[in-house]
Every structure is written in C-alpha cells, then in structure tokens.
Enzyme design. Structure first.
Site, PDB file in Angstrom:
ATOM      1  N   LYS A  16      15.026   5.897 146.115  1.00  0.00           N
ATOM      2  CA  LYS A  16      15.081   7.154 146.880  1.00  0.00           C
ATOM      3  C   LYS A  16      15.582   6.896 148.313  1.00  0.00           C
ATOM      4  O   LYS A  16      16.460   7.588 148.808  1.00  0.00           O
ATOM      5  CB  LYS A  16      13.693   7.823 146.927  1.00  0.00           C
ATOM      6  N   ARG A  90       4.063  14.981 146.884  1.00  0.00           N
ATOM      7  CA  ARG A  90       3.632  13.930 145.955  1.00  0.00           C
ATOM      8  C   ARG A  90       2.538  14.407 145.025  1.00  0.00           C
ATOM      9  O   ARG A  90       2.033  13.622 144.231  1.00  0.00           O
ATOM     10  CB  ARG A  90       3.129  12.736 146.741  1.00  0.00           C
ATOM     11  N   ARG A 129      12.503  -6.481 147.670  1.00  0.00           N
ATOM     12  CA  ARG A 129      12.945  -5.617 148.776  1.00  0.00           C
ATOM     13  C   ARG A 129      12.544  -6.218 150.113  1.00  0.00           C
ATOM     14  O   ARG A 129      11.446  -6.746 150.271  1.00  0.00           O
ATOM     15  CB  ARG A 129      12.333  -4.228 148.648  1.00  0.00           C
ATOM     16  N   ARG A 161       7.369  -5.487 152.823  1.00  0.00           N
ATOM     17  CA  ARG A 161       6.354  -4.487 153.179  1.00  0.00           C
ATOM     18  C   ARG A 161       5.010  -4.889 152.594  1.00  0.00           C
ATOM     19  O   ARG A 161       4.961  -5.410 151.479  1.00  0.00           O
ATOM     20  CB  ARG A 161       6.784  -3.130 152.613  1.00  0.00           C
ATOM     21  N   ARG A 172       0.396   1.470 143.172  1.00  0.00           N
ATOM     22  CA  ARG A 172       1.285   2.583 143.553  1.00  0.00           C
ATOM     23  C   ARG A 172       1.894   3.237 142.326  1.00  0.00           C
ATOM     24  O   ARG A 172       2.051   4.459 142.264  1.00  0.00           O
ATOM     25  CB  ARG A 172       2.392   2.074 144.486  1.00  0.00           C
TER      26      ARG A 172
HETATM   27  P1  AP5 Z   1      14.300   1.876 147.749  1.00  0.00           P
HETATM   28  O1  AP5 Z   1      15.472   2.743 147.973  1.00  0.00           O
HETATM   29  O2  AP5 Z   1      13.637   1.236 148.905  1.00  0.00           O
HETATM   30  O3  AP5 Z   1      13.195   2.615 146.837  1.00  0.00           O
HETATM   31  P2  AP5 Z   1      12.302   3.906 147.105  1.00  0.00           P
HETATM   32  O4  AP5 Z   1      12.410   4.757 145.892  1.00  0.00           O
HETATM   33  O5  AP5 Z   1      12.652   4.548 148.414  1.00  0.00           O
HETATM   34  O6  AP5 Z   1      10.884   3.219 147.134  1.00  0.00           O
HETATM   35  P3  AP5 Z   1       9.668   3.279 148.175  1.00  0.00           P
HETATM   36  O7  AP5 Z   1       8.818   2.105 147.832  1.00  0.00           O
HETATM   37  O8  AP5 Z   1      10.115   3.374 149.584  1.00  0.00           O
HETATM   38  O9  AP5 Z   1       9.045   4.614 147.742  1.00  0.00           O
HETATM   39  P4  AP5 Z   1       7.581   5.033 147.809  1.00  0.00           P
HETATM   40  O10 AP5 Z   1       7.753   6.431 147.404  1.00  0.00           O
HETATM   41  O11 AP5 Z   1       6.592   4.237 147.061  1.00  0.00           O
HETATM   42  O12 AP5 Z   1       7.145   4.687 149.326  1.00  0.00           O
HETATM   43  P5  AP5 Z   1       6.898   5.590 150.607  1.00  0.00           P
HETATM   44  O13 AP5 Z   1       7.429   4.809 151.756  1.00  0.00           O
HETATM   45  O14 AP5 Z   1       7.397   7.013 150.413  1.00  0.00           O
HETATM   46  O15 AP5 Z   1      14.749   0.752 146.696  1.00  0.00           O
HETATM   47  C1  AP5 Z   1      13.895  -0.325 146.331  1.00  0.00           C
HETATM   48  C2  AP5 Z   1      14.675  -1.643 146.274  1.00  0.00           C
HETATM   49  O16 AP5 Z   1      15.620  -1.604 145.214  1.00  0.00           O
HETATM   50  C3  AP5 Z   1      15.484  -1.952 147.537  1.00  0.00           C
HETATM   51  O17 AP5 Z   1      15.383  -3.314 147.805  1.00  0.00           O
HETATM   52  C4  AP5 Z   1      16.934  -1.565 147.192  1.00  0.00           C
HETATM   53  O18 AP5 Z   1      17.866  -2.369 147.869  1.00  0.00           O
HETATM   54  C5  AP5 Z   1      16.962  -1.787 145.682  1.00  0.00           C
HETATM   55  N1  AP5 Z   1      17.749  -0.772 145.010  1.00  0.00           N
HETATM   56  C6  AP5 Z   1      17.768   0.579 145.257  1.00  0.00           C
HETATM   57  N2  AP5 Z   1      18.576   1.213 144.402  1.00  0.00           N
HETATM   58  C7  AP5 Z   1      19.078   0.246 143.563  1.00  0.00           C
HETATM   59  C8  AP5 Z   1      19.967   0.288 142.435  1.00  0.00           C
HETATM   60  N3  AP5 Z   1      20.494   1.440 142.001  1.00  0.00           N
HETATM   61  N4  AP5 Z   1      20.223  -0.892 141.815  1.00  0.00           N
HETATM   62  C9  AP5 Z   1      19.693  -2.063 142.242  1.00  0.00           C
HETATM   63  N5  AP5 Z   1      18.845  -2.153 143.310  1.00  0.00           N
HETATM   64  C10 AP5 Z   1      18.546  -1.015 143.948  1.00  0.00           C
HETATM   65  O19 AP5 Z   1       5.308   5.686 150.670  1.00  0.00           O
HETATM   66  C11 AP5 Z   1       4.493   4.579 151.045  1.00  0.00           C
HETATM   67  C12 AP5 Z   1       3.023   5.018 151.077  1.00  0.00           C
HETATM   68  O20 AP5 Z   1       2.823   6.075 152.047  1.00  0.00           O
HETATM   69  C13 AP5 Z   1       2.473   5.604 149.780  1.00  0.00           C
HETATM   70  O21 AP5 Z   1       2.063   4.595 148.883  1.00  0.00           O
HETATM   71  C14 AP5 Z   1       1.292   6.450 150.323  1.00  0.00           C
HETATM   72  O22 AP5 Z   1       0.182   5.668 150.648  1.00  0.00           O
HETATM   73  C15 AP5 Z   1       1.855   7.024 151.595  1.00  0.00           C
HETATM   74  N6  AP5 Z   1       2.516   8.332 151.382  1.00  0.00           N
HETATM   75  C16 AP5 Z   1       3.860   8.572 151.459  1.00  0.00           C
HETATM   76  N7  AP5 Z   1       4.120   9.861 151.205  1.00  0.00           N
HETATM   77  C17 AP5 Z   1       2.932  10.467 150.965  1.00  0.00           C
HETATM   78  C18 AP5 Z   1       2.529  11.785 150.631  1.00  0.00           C
HETATM   79  N8  AP5 Z   1       3.429  12.772 150.501  1.00  0.00           N
HETATM   80  N9  AP5 Z   1       1.223  12.046 150.437  1.00  0.00           N
HETATM   81  C19 AP5 Z   1       0.299  11.078 150.581  1.00  0.00           C
HETATM   82  N10 AP5 Z   1       0.599   9.794 150.887  1.00  0.00           N
HETATM   83  C20 AP5 Z   1       1.889   9.487 151.072  1.00  0.00           C
END
Ligand code: AP5
Length: 222
Positions: A16, A90, A129, A161, A172
């Site tokens: 994402k 979420r 990552r 991270r 997660r």
């Molecule tokens: P990347 O693009 O980083 O993946 P992502 O989908 O953005 O994953 P995140 O881990 O950031 O999402 P998340 O939703 O768990 O975390 P968030 O920060 O929102 O890609 C991953 C890796 O793969 C990278 O290394 C990239 O280079 C590689 N890659 C990407 N695309 C590729 C492809 N097509 N092919 C090959 N490689 C590829 O949330 C963190 C925490 O915050 C949560 O756990 C929670 O505690 C809290 N939180 C966040 N939002 C909320 C909410 N709305 N409500 C409550 N708590 C929340």
C-alpha cells in the site's frame, strides 16, 4: 474534473505504501497515512504517541477514539482537493465514521483500492523491508539500496521497523484477518471496491491502479 477521494486497503506488506508513493506523483492528492502519523507521534513523544505505542509494538490496532479524531481532522485541514488514505479505515466503526464525515461535507469516496497478497508473501516482504525516518521504503532483496543500509532517496539510514519483527508480523496479520478484512465485503457491497494483485511487480500494480482510476474518471464524466 471531480476530486479523487481514495482509500488503500489490504494486509500489512501488500504494498500500500509503495503504491501510495507512486500515486502521489500521478495525482495531486493529500496523502494521509495513519501508520506514519502514529509513528511520528511516537517519535515526538506526544500524548497520543505515548497512548498508541504499546498497541503498535504488539501489532494491535490503536483504539478507535484516538485514530478517528486524528484522521478526520487531517481530512478537514488538508483533503479539500481530494485525498489518499493509507491505513484508514481498519474496521467498520472507522469506515462509518469516515462516511459520516464525508456526508457532512457533501462529499463521497471515489473508490477503495484493495491490494491483495497472501500471508506468506507478506511475511517475506516485511522481514526484508527497511524504512528511513522520512518514511521512504526499500527492500533488501526486491529494492536493495545502492549503499548498504542508506536510503536511495534521501541518504538517511534505513532501519527495520519494530513491528516488522516476525512475531509482531504474525500478530498484525491476525489483527488484519479478524478486524479489517471484512471491509472488503463492506466496500464491495457499496460498489466502491477495486481489486489489484499485490503479488505482481510494483510497476504492474501501479499501471493497473492508474488504468482503473482513469476509467473511473471517464465514467464520472459520462
Ligand atoms: P509496503 O508498501 O511497505 O507495504 P504496506 O502495505 O504499506 O505495509 P505496512 O506494513 O506499512 O502496512 P500496515 O497497514 O501494516 O502498517 P501501518 O503503518 O498502516 O511494502 C512492504 C515491502 O514489500 C517493502 O519493502 C516494499 O519495498 C516491498 N514491496 C511492495 N510492493 C512490492 C511488490 N509489488 N513486489 C515486491 N516487493 C514489494 O500501521 C502500523 C500500525 O499502526 C498498525 O499495526 C496499528 O497498530 C496502527 N494503526 C495504523 N492505522 C490504524 C488504524 N486505522 N486504526 C488503528 N490502528 C492503526
């Protein structure tokens, strides 16, 4: 041309954030990433950050009342000309809060962009990552930095991270399946869901999303 109000859905590690970085270059949209905002609060040791950190480090969702207020305020202050939400909503409570907010502003969502990836792909991606303090993302195998452990874009150190440790990634994923996955049906029923295969290369996923958004805009004009 009408505004684009988009959300990115999908499991952790589906790509994402990777797609968001590209879409921000294509469209002039306010990018509102809940995880990045929360991590910033944690780093700055704000009251919100102190409340959120224990949930984040365990892979749990941060309580709705903290997150909803933070995101709706951002939409009001920065999202007038369209927005791209990453990591929100979420769960259904957050989705309903977003809908109420947009109704109140006389606006609506354009689409929910669902980037799909199976658990085993997620685990491999997140363990490799690396992220810098500016939020730029690379991967040790799929997008290796030119200089070891340094961000290609800004030269800052790249780090794993805290919540990308294997045991937290498993939690997660569990949280995603239990609390967030039902939003796929929620947005499908509203006719807003658009699916993308997150196992394809970042460029292929990006091309597919762009083509879909171009079609949506054409349909709006008809
Ligand atoms: P990347 O693009 O980083 O993946 P992502 O989908 O953005 O994953 P995140 O881990 O950031 O999402 P998340 O939703 O768990 O975390 P968030 O920060 O929102 O890609 C991953 C890796 O793969 C990278 O290394 C990239 O280079 C590689 N890659 C990407 N695309 C590729 C492809 N097509 N092919 C090959 N490689 C590829 O949330 C963190 C925490 O915050 C949560 O756990 C929670 O505690 C809290 N939180 C966040 N939002 C909320 C909410 N709305 N409500 C409550 N708590 C929340």
């Amino acid at each position: 041309m009408s505004e684009l109000n988009l959300i990115l859905l999908g499991p952790p590690g589906a790509g994402k954030g990777t797609q968001a970085a590209r879409l921000r270059k294509d469209f002039d949209l306010a990018y509102i990433a809940t995880g990045d905002l929360l991590r910033h609060h944690v780093e700055e040791e704000t009251e919100l950050g102190r409340k959120a950190v224990s949930f984040m480090d365990k892979g749990d969702l941060v309580p709705d009342e903290l997150v909803i207020a933070m995101i709706l305020a951002k939409i009001e202050s920065e999202g007038d000309d369209g927005f791209l939400l990453d990591g929100f909503p979420r769960n259904e409570k957050q989705a309903e809060a977003l809908e109420d907010e947009l109704d109140g502003l006389g606006r609506r969502l354009t689409a929910a962009l669902y980037v799909a990836a199976p658990d085993e792909v997620v685990v491999e991606r997140l363990s490799g990552r690396r992220q810098c303090t500016n939020g730029h993302i690379q991967h040790v195998t799929f997008d290796p930095p030119k200089v070891d452990n340094m961000c290609d874009l800004c030269g800052r150190p790249l780090k794993l991270r805290k919540d990308d440790k294997p045991e937290v990634v498993q939690k997660r994923l569990q949280t995603y399946h239990e609390q967030t996955e039902s939003l796929i049906d929620y947005y499908e029923e509203k006719g807003l869901l658009r699916r993308f295969d997150g196992t394809r290369s970042p460029t292929e996923v990006h091309d597919h999303i762009r083509a879909t958004l171009a079609t949506l805009r054409l349909e709006e004009r008809l």
